[in-house]
Design an enzyme around this catalytic site. Sequence first.
Site, mmCIF file in Angstrom:
data_model
loop_
_atom_site.group_PDB
_atom_site.id
_atom_site.type_symbol
_atom_site.label_atom_id
_atom_site.label_comp_id
_atom_site.label_asym_id
_atom_site.label_seq_id
_atom_site.Cartn_x
_atom_site.Cartn_y
_atom_site.Cartn_z
ATOM 1 N N GLU A 164 -0.631 34.306 -6.463
ATOM 2 C CA GLU A 164 0.303 33.660 -5.535
ATOM 3 C C GLU A 164 1.736 34.174 -5.673
ATOM 4 O OE1 GLU A 164 -0.438 29.397 -5.463
ATOM 5 O OE2 GLU A 164 -2.392 29.782 -4.567
ATOM 6 N N GLU A 195 -9.446 31.972 -4.562
ATOM 7 C CA GLU A 195 -9.122 30.630 -5.081
ATOM 8 C C GLU A 195 -9.172 29.588 -3.983
ATOM 9 O OE1 GLU A 195 -5.665 30.147 -7.889
ATOM 10 O OE2 GLU A 195 -5.450 28.252 -6.807
#
Length: 490
Positions: free
Chosen positions: A230, A328
């Site tokens: 991220e 994810e």
Amino acid sequence: MAVPAKSVVGLFVLLQVLWPGNSVTTIQWYRTAQGTDDRLTRQANISFGSDFTSDATITVNRNVTYQTVLGFGGAFTDAASYVFSKLNSTLQAQVIDMYFSEAGLQYNMARLPVGSCDFSLENYNYDNIKDDVNLTHFSINHDKENIIPFIKKVISTRQQWTNDSLNIVASPWSPPGWMKVLGSPYCPLGCTDCHLKDEYKQTWAVYFSKFVSAYKSEGINIWGVTVQNEPGACPMEYEGMHFTAETERDYIKAYLGPQLKRDHPDVNILIYDHNKNHVVEWAKTIYSDSDAAQYVWGTAVHWYSGDDFPNLNITHHLFSDRPILATEATVARDWTPKDPKWDKGEHYAHDMMGDMNNWVVGFIDWNLLLDKLGGPDHAGPDECEGVIKCGSDAMLIVDYDNQVIYPQVFYYYVGHISKFVPRGSIKISNIVIGSSLEAVAFLTPTKMVVVIVMNRGQQPVTVKLLDVVGSNKQAVKITVLAHSIQTFLY
Ligand SMILES: *[C@@H]1O[C@H](CO)[C@@H](O)[C@H](O)[C@H]1NC(C)=O
Ligand SMILES: *[C@@H]1O[C@H](CO)[C@@H](O)[C@H](O)[C@H]1NC(C)=O
Ligand SMILES: *[C@@H]1O[C@H](CO)[C@@H](O)[C@H](O)[C@H]1NC(C)=O
Ligand SMILES: *[C@@H]1O[C@H](CO)[C@@H](O)[C@H](O)[C@H]1NC(C)=O
Ligand SMILES: *[C@@H]1O[C@H](CO)[C@@H](O)[C@H](O)[C@H]1NC(C)=O
Ligand SMILES: *[C@@H]1O[C@H](CO)[C@@H](O)[C@H](O)[C@H]1NC(C)=O
């Protein structure tokens, strides 16, 4: 002498099954449905017959093919590994069977954080000696306590039934604080200055390489790495590091790409590793630069921005040689044993189907296991606005004080895909007309057609499953219960 009628029918059915191109094909199927006891439960076989007219149809055409499947899995976080370590040996074996055995979900992929993340007991890294530019103190000792024993047990269980490798994707949340401008593994100012010091950019690339080597020396191969988990998130109270598409491109080009190519040319590099909403611009920025792109295998995405399925299709059509992998997904903790939260199963299957109908090659869930509070995790309370820490739900919630495992509804929903779609399967055309059902279809390496059908509605739906390939169009009437998912195999 007269042959009893039953045997004649039996022989006829047998011949129909064995005779390719004939009009009767047996369909095996499994179902999970709300209001029933069915949880990935085998149903009585049904058979295709000749085509008929119907209002709603799911048309499957194995002649129209898309991407090849890489696999499915979950994450060996510090939290999951700690919870695993608290189980007795019987229940540890049960967890591994539920996820990784032939009788279970047949997972063949996993994600592994490089150092601590929010779902860790505390902050840690593999070299906390300040300014150790040559990483002489590098050590993965931390992971030898819980994480590596868990992975080793998984690998040895899988070896009992398959030679297919466990493909592990490793992702860092942050370098040791001393490598970063603000000296913290977190991002105390948000995205401002939450990046590497110039003098440690090379050191950080070597750290990746040492991580892969150290795991290899434990008998664990790292299949791929993402450059950064991220990269746009910049969390203030847990580990993170900021990259833009441009700085990630430049980091791969000058540091990470050449380092891994030299030391570990078999390790794949994945870009992005963040939400689908911005995947097109990241792919464009990085793949348009051939000096960076030469080192990259494909693109990793997370689900937190919502469906965004068209972005996956666009990314694929712009860069069709770059596989897209979902790395994810998780849902917020609101779990109790008495309230199984059916919608979470539907959310997972909806995302997996939408992804795979738009070129995604695999799907990796987040924490394999969590405790009753959806932890342990060490993110600060402000990150979670009053919730007990930053708890999530996992497919298997563990009450280790009482040695009980609670499988959640999404365990079964994900299993309806992962268990029946082995690596090397090919996504094939499936078109749903005239109903609100969702579907995805594959052709396995052993040439079985697998069709997964979900009904998120409140009403049962009667639908025709139509296979258009073969000497005849083959069709079967199926009733899809409200809030159910089913897998058909033939
Ligand atoms: C269902 O079909 C499969 C594959 O044709 C066969 O192996 C199995 O025995 C059948 N099961 C029943 C209960 O007929
Ligand atoms: C582990 O715990 C379960 C549940 O309490 C129990 O059934 C099992 O016998 C235990 N196994 C061992 C090896 O203690
Ligand atoms: C790091 O290694 C290089 C090359 O071997 C060496 O020149 C340098 O002195 C080392 N730096 C430190 C701080 O040990
Ligand atoms: C794995 O590979 C070995 C060596 O090629 C072979 O003997 C064995 O049967 C394979 N096992 C499985 C489960 O496919
Ligand atoms: C994906 O994009 C292609 C090319 O632009 C387009 O033809 C196709 O309809 C799109 N598919 C979906 C499912 O949107
Ligand atoms: C599928 O491909 C086979 C083999 O090429 C061909 O005979 C058949 O007509 C095709 N069917 C459809 C529906 O495209």
